[in-house]
Structure formats: structure tokens, C-alpha cells
Design a protein around this motif. Structure first.
Motif, PDB file in Angstrom:
ATOM      1  N   ALA A 167       5.264  -3.895  15.286  1.00 45.29           N
ATOM      2  CA  ALA A 167       6.424  -4.708  14.879  1.00 45.29           C
ATOM      3  C   ALA A 167       6.154  -5.370  13.529  1.00 45.29           C
ATOM      4  CB  ALA A 167       6.727  -5.756  15.949  1.00 45.29           C
ATOM      5  N   TRP A 168       4.941  -5.862  13.341  1.00 45.16           N
ATOM      6  CA  TRP A 168       4.554  -6.516  12.092  1.00 45.16           C
ATOM      7  C   TRP A 168       4.645  -5.557  10.912  1.00 45.16           C
ATOM      8  CZ3 TRP A 168      -0.951  -6.548  10.167  1.00 45.16           C
ATOM      9  CH2 TRP A 168      -1.110  -7.349   9.038  1.00 45.16           C
ATOM     10  N   LYS A 169       4.226  -4.309  11.119  1.00 38.44           N
ATOM     11  CA  LYS A 169       4.275  -3.316  10.049  1.00 38.44           C
ATOM     12  C   LYS A 169       5.711  -2.996   9.631  1.00 38.44           C
ATOM     13  CE  LYS A 169      -0.035  -2.885   9.426  1.00 38.44           C
ATOM     14  NZ  LYS A 169      -0.649  -3.203   8.134  1.00 38.44           N
ATOM     15  N   CYS A 170       6.666  -3.265  10.514  1.00 40.32           N
ATOM     16  CA  CYS A 170       8.077  -2.983  10.232  1.00 40.32           C
ATOM     17  C   CYS A 170       8.826  -4.203   9.700  1.00 40.32           C
ATOM     18  CB  CYS A 170       8.771  -2.484  11.507  1.00 40.32           C
ATOM     19  SG  CYS A 170       8.101  -0.939  12.145  1.00 40.32           S
ATOM     20  N   GLU A 171       8.206  -5.347   9.772  1.00 37.55           N
ATOM     21  CA  GLU A 171       8.847  -6.617   9.446  1.00 37.55           C
ATOM     22  C   GLU A 171       9.310  -6.692   7.995  1.00 37.55           C
ATOM     23  OE1 GLU A 171       6.574 -10.590   9.055  1.00 37.55           O
ATOM     24  OE2 GLU A 171       7.194 -10.425  11.167  1.00 37.55           O
ATOM     25  N   GLY A 172      10.534  -7.182   7.815  1.00 36.71           N
ATOM     26  CA  GLY A 172      11.045  -7.470   6.482  1.00 36.71           C
ATOM     27  C   GLY A 172      11.568  -6.285   5.698  1.00 36.71           C
ATOM     28  N   LEU A 173      11.662  -5.127   6.317  1.00 30.03           N
ATOM     29  CA  LEU A 173      12.141  -3.932   5.619  1.00 30.03           C
ATOM     30  C   LEU A 173      13.598  -3.647   5.974  1.00 30.03           C
ATOM     31  CD1 LEU A 173       9.056  -1.569   6.085  1.00 30.03           C
ATOM     32  CD2 LEU A 173       9.656  -2.939   4.073  1.00 30.03           C
ATOM     33  N   THR A 174      14.275  -2.966   5.084  1.00 28.36           N
ATOM     34  CA  THR A 174      15.659  -2.554   5.328  1.00 28.36           C
ATOM     35  C   THR A 174      15.673  -1.302   6.196  1.00 28.36           C
ATOM     36  OG1 THR A 174      15.755  -1.062   3.427  1.00 28.36           O
ATOM     37  CG2 THR A 174      16.307  -3.403   3.022  1.00 28.36           C
ATOM     38  N   ASP A 175      16.836  -0.975   6.738  1.00 23.02           N
ATOM     39  CA  ASP A 175      16.961   0.252   7.520  1.00 23.02           C
ATOM     40  C   ASP A 175      16.571   1.476   6.687  1.00 23.02           C
ATOM     41  OD1 ASP A 175      17.807  -1.309   9.626  1.00 23.02           O
ATOM     42  OD2 ASP A 175      19.746  -0.314   9.857  1.00 23.02           O
ATOM     43  N   VAL A 176      16.953   1.481   5.423  1.00 24.54           N
ATOM     44  CA  VAL A 176      16.612   2.610   4.550  1.00 24.54           C
ATOM     45  C   VAL A 176      15.092   2.716   4.420  1.00 24.54           C
ATOM     46  CG1 VAL A 176      16.736   3.493   2.174  1.00 24.54           C
ATOM     47  CG2 VAL A 176      18.790   2.591   3.287  1.00 24.54           C
ATOM     48  N   GLN A 177      14.423   1.607   4.195  1.00 23.08           N
ATOM     49  CA  GLN A 177      12.968   1.630   4.078  1.00 23.08           C
ATOM     50  C   GLN A 177      12.311   2.058   5.394  1.00 23.08           C
ATOM     51  OE1 GLN A 177      12.759  -2.458   2.641  1.00 23.08           O
ATOM     52  NE2 GLN A 177      11.680  -1.729   0.806  1.00 23.08           N
ATOM     53  N   LEU A 178      12.856   1.593   6.509  1.00 20.16           N
ATOM     54  CA  LEU A 178      12.291   1.942   7.814  1.00 20.16           C
ATOM     55  C   LEU A 178      12.505   3.415   8.163  1.00 20.16           C
ATOM     56  CD1 LEU A 178      13.337  -1.307   9.628  1.00 20.16           C
ATOM     57  CD2 LEU A 178      10.982  -0.520   9.330  1.00 20.16           C
ATOM     58  N   ARG A 179      13.485   4.046   7.534  1.00 19.23           N
ATOM     59  CA  ARG A 179      13.729   5.480   7.738  1.00 19.23           C
ATOM     60  C   ARG A 179      12.979   6.341   6.727  1.00 19.23           C
ATOM     61  NH1 ARG A 179      19.232   3.742   8.720  1.00 19.23           N
ATOM     62  NH2 ARG A 179      19.704   4.132   6.547  1.00 19.23           N
ATOM     63  N   THR A 180      12.314   5.722   5.759  1.00 21.41           N
ATOM     64  CA  THR A 180      11.620   6.458   4.707  1.00 21.41           C
ATOM     65  C   THR A 180      10.411   7.183   5.278  1.00 21.41           C
ATOM     66  OG1 THR A 180      12.334   4.886   3.025  1.00 21.41           O
ATOM     67  CG2 THR A 180      10.418   6.259   2.486  1.00 21.41           C
ATOM     68  N   ALA A 181      10.358   8.488   5.045  1.00 23.35           N
ATOM     69  CA  ALA A 181       9.245   9.303   5.544  1.00 23.35           C
ATOM     70  C   ALA A 181       7.988   9.050   4.718  1.00 23.35           C
ATOM     71  CB  ALA A 181       9.621  10.779   5.505  1.00 23.35           C
ATOM     72  N   ALA A 182       6.857   9.265   5.359  1.00 20.90           N
ATOM     73  CA  ALA A 182       5.562   9.029   4.732  1.00 20.90           C
ATOM     74  C   ALA A 182       5.416   9.855   3.458  1.00 20.90           C
ATOM     75  CB  ALA A 182       4.440   9.348   5.708  1.00 20.90           C
ATOM     76  N   VAL A 183       5.547  11.150   3.588  1.00 21.54           N
ATOM     77  CA  VAL A 183       5.408  12.068   2.461  1.00 21.54           C
ATOM     78  C   VAL A 183       5.923  13.427   2.923  1.00 21.54           C
ATOM     79  CG1 VAL A 183       3.015  12.673   3.051  1.00 21.54           C
ATOM     80  CG2 VAL A 183       3.793  12.919   0.703  1.00 21.54           C
ATOM     81  N   GLU A 184       6.628  14.117   2.063  1.00 22.49           N
ATOM     82  CA  GLU A 184       7.153  15.434   2.429  1.00 22.49           C
ATOM     83  C   GLU A 184       5.998  16.377   2.739  1.00 22.49           C
ATOM     84  OE1 GLU A 184       9.852  16.987  -0.469  1.00 22.49           O
ATOM     85  OE2 GLU A 184      11.166  15.261  -0.350  1.00 22.49           O
ATOM     86  N   PRO A 185       6.140  17.262   3.688  1.00 20.02           N
ATOM     87  CA  PRO A 185       7.333  17.567   4.473  1.00 20.02           C
ATOM     88  C   PRO A 185       7.453  16.745   5.747  1.00 20.02           C
ATOM     89  CG  PRO A 185       5.664  19.165   5.002  1.00 20.02           C
ATOM     90  CD  PRO A 185       5.063  18.222   3.970  1.00 20.02           C
ATOM     91  N   SER A 186       6.553  15.775   5.951  1.00 16.36           N
ATOM     92  CA  SER A 186       6.565  14.973   7.173  1.00 16.36           C
ATOM     93  C   SER A 186       7.857  14.177   7.301  1.00 16.36           C
ATOM     94  CB  SER A 186       5.381  14.001   7.174  1.00 16.36           C
ATOM     95  OG  SER A 186       5.447  13.152   8.293  1.00 16.36           O
ATOM     96  N   GLU A 187       8.321  14.045   8.543  1.00 17.00           N
ATOM     97  CA  GLU A 187       9.468  13.191   8.835  1.00 17.00           C
ATOM     98  C   GLU A 187       9.013  11.857   9.431  1.00 17.00           C
ATOM     99  OE1 GLU A 187      13.175  15.575  10.209  1.00 17.00           O
ATOM    100  OE2 GLU A 187      11.427  16.554  11.114  1.00 17.00           O
ATOM    101  N   LEU A 188       7.710  11.610   9.439  1.00 17.19           N
ATOM    102  CA  LEU A 188       7.154  10.410  10.039  1.00 17.19           C
ATOM    103  C   LEU A 188       7.569   9.170   9.256  1.00 17.19           C
ATOM    104  CD1 LEU A 188       5.283   9.622  12.385  1.00 17.19           C
ATOM    105  CD2 LEU A 188       3.384   9.729  10.771  1.00 17.19           C
ATOM    106  N   SER A 189       8.223   8.247   9.952  1.00 12.07           N
ATOM    107  CA  SER A 189       8.695   7.001   9.353  1.00 12.07           C
ATOM    108  C   SER A 189       8.381   5.861  10.308  1.00 12.07           C
ATOM    109  CB  SER A 189      10.205   7.067   9.112  1.00 12.07           C
ATOM    110  OG  SER A 189      10.894   7.110  10.366  1.00 12.07           O
ATOM    111  N   LEU A 190       8.496   4.631   9.819  1.00 12.46           N
ATOM    112  CA  LEU A 190       8.255   3.480  10.686  1.00 12.46           C
ATOM    113  C   LEU A 190       9.266   3.423  11.826  1.00 12.46           C
ATOM    114  CD1 LEU A 190       7.300   0.884   7.949  1.00 12.46           C
ATOM    115  CD2 LEU A 190       5.797   1.785   9.727  1.00 12.46           C
ATOM    116  N   MET A 191      10.546   3.652  11.522  1.00 16.25           N
ATOM    117  CA  MET A 191      11.545   3.637  12.591  1.00 16.25           C
ATOM    118  C   MET A 191      11.289   4.777  13.575  1.00 16.25           C
ATOM    119  SD  MET A 191      15.757   3.571  12.536  1.00 16.25           S
ATOM    120  CE  MET A 191      15.828   2.425  11.170  1.00 16.25           C
ATOM    121  N   GLY A 192      10.868   5.911  13.071  1.00 16.21           N
ATOM    122  CA  GLY A 192      10.537   7.029  13.940  1.00 16.21           C
ATOM    123  C   GLY A 192       9.358   6.700  14.852  1.00 16.21           C
ATOM    124  N   LEU A 193       8.362   5.991  14.322  1.00 16.06           N
ATOM    125  CA  LEU A 193       7.226   5.588  15.149  1.00 16.06           C
ATOM    126  C   LEU A 193       7.659   4.633  16.257  1.00 16.06           C
ATOM    127  CD1 LEU A 193       4.342   5.046  12.566  1.00 16.06           C
ATOM    128  CD2 LEU A 193       4.472   6.796  14.350  1.00 16.06           C
TER     129      LEU A 193
END
Length: 170
Positions: A30-56
Motif C-alpha cells: 500500500a505504501w509503494k502505491c501511496e500518492g500516485l495517480t491512477d495513470v501512474q498506478l497503471r504504468t508498466a515497469a518496462v516493455e514488454p512487461s504489463e507489470l504495474s503497481l495497480m496490477g500487483l
């Protein structure tokens, strides 16, 4: 980022220790996700990965649900985000997916997990079975596995958060 995490007491009994470390790792995500926008929380780590904070967070919702509802309590609880056709659905985010929904669903699953676990002793064997192996697990094993699962994904969250806004922390 503010740090609202609490490590368990160094002299706690086993159950308190396991529950404390699991909560610590839940709080870390929860702390790692704190203070970010929905867009930032949907941002993938690095292509081609779809791994994002919201996904986690959505993934951990499914993991909490699987272990504490399906396996431990033998509840007939279907998936929230994935399907047979899209087994990684929790990571496939659209612009309509929101942090508000993901966070609320995750917290609801955590509360259900706590209620279900409270009915069992550490040595009590699950009422349900693992969907792939058919095995049963005692609560101690489930707690230990959940701590491992969160710890691993919190490492991913560290890297994603740094990529999103440069924030780092333990």
C-alpha cells in the motif's frame, strides 16, 4: 511517501509474529502505491512487461482470495479479475480501471482473510484443496507462503515505483 508500517514485536508468539509480518508486507505494498495517480498506478515497469503497481494490488487480491477463501475455508469464491480466457487478467488494465476500486477490493479480501484465519489454529489443515495439486495446507504454511508472496512482489513494487516517480525506500 510516508511510512505507516509496523514491524511485529521481536518477542511475539508465533501466530502474532506471522500475522504481524503478513500485515507489514501488506502495508508495504500500500505504501509503494501511496500518492500516485491512477495513470501512474497503471504504468508498466518496462516493455514488454504489463507489470504495474495497480496490477500487483489486483494480483494480491486474487492471491488473498485464493488462499484464505478457496483453500483455507473452502469457499466457492470465483476470481475477481482473471478468467479462464485471460488467466493474467489482473495485470491487463484499461483506462477505466481505478485505484479506488482496486484498493477497496484488496482491502475487502484482506478483511475476509483475517476473519477466515481467525477460525483456524496454526496447525489446523485447510477445509479446501489447492486447485492444481489437490493438497491441503495448514494455516502456518499459508501464512508463510503469503509473507513470501508479498515480499517477492514488494521487490517488484520497489522497482516500479522508482520508475514511475523516482521514489525509493525500504
Amino acid at each position: 511517501m510516508t511510512n505507516e508500517r509496523h514491524e511485529p514485536a521481536t518477542t511475539a508468539d508465533e501466530r502474532t509474529m506471522l500475522e504481524g509480518w503478513l500485515d507489514y508486507h501488506r502495508q508495504t505494498l500500500a505504501w509503494k502505491c501511496e500518492g500516485l495517480t491512477d495513470v501512474q498506478l497503471r504504468t508498466a515497469a518496462v516493455e514488454p512487461s504489463e507489470l504495474s503497481l495497480m496490477g500487483l494490488v489486483r494480483h494480491m487480491t486474487e492471491v488473498e482470495r485464493g488462499w484464505f477463501r478457496k483453500v483455507l475455508a473452502a469457499e466457492d469464491a470465483g476470481p475477481v479479475y482473471y478468467t479462464d480466457e485471460d488467466p493474467d487478467g489482473e495485470f491487463h488494465l484499461s483506462e477505466s480501471d481505478t485505484w479506488e476500486e482496486a484498493y477497496a477490493t484488496w482491502q475487502s479480501e484482506i478483511e475476509t482473510a483475517r476473519r477466515n484465519a481467525a477460525r483456524f489454529g496454526l496447525d489446523d489443515v485447510s477445509e479446501g484443496k489447492h486447485r492444481r495439486t489437490g493438497e491441503r495446507f495448514n494455516l502456518r504454511w499459508i501464512y508463510t507462503h503469503m509473507i513470501e508472496e508479498y515480499a517477492r512482489h514488494n521487490g517488484h513494487a520497489d522497482l516500479i515505483r522508482e520508475r514511475v516517480d523516482g521514489a525509493t525506500g525500504d
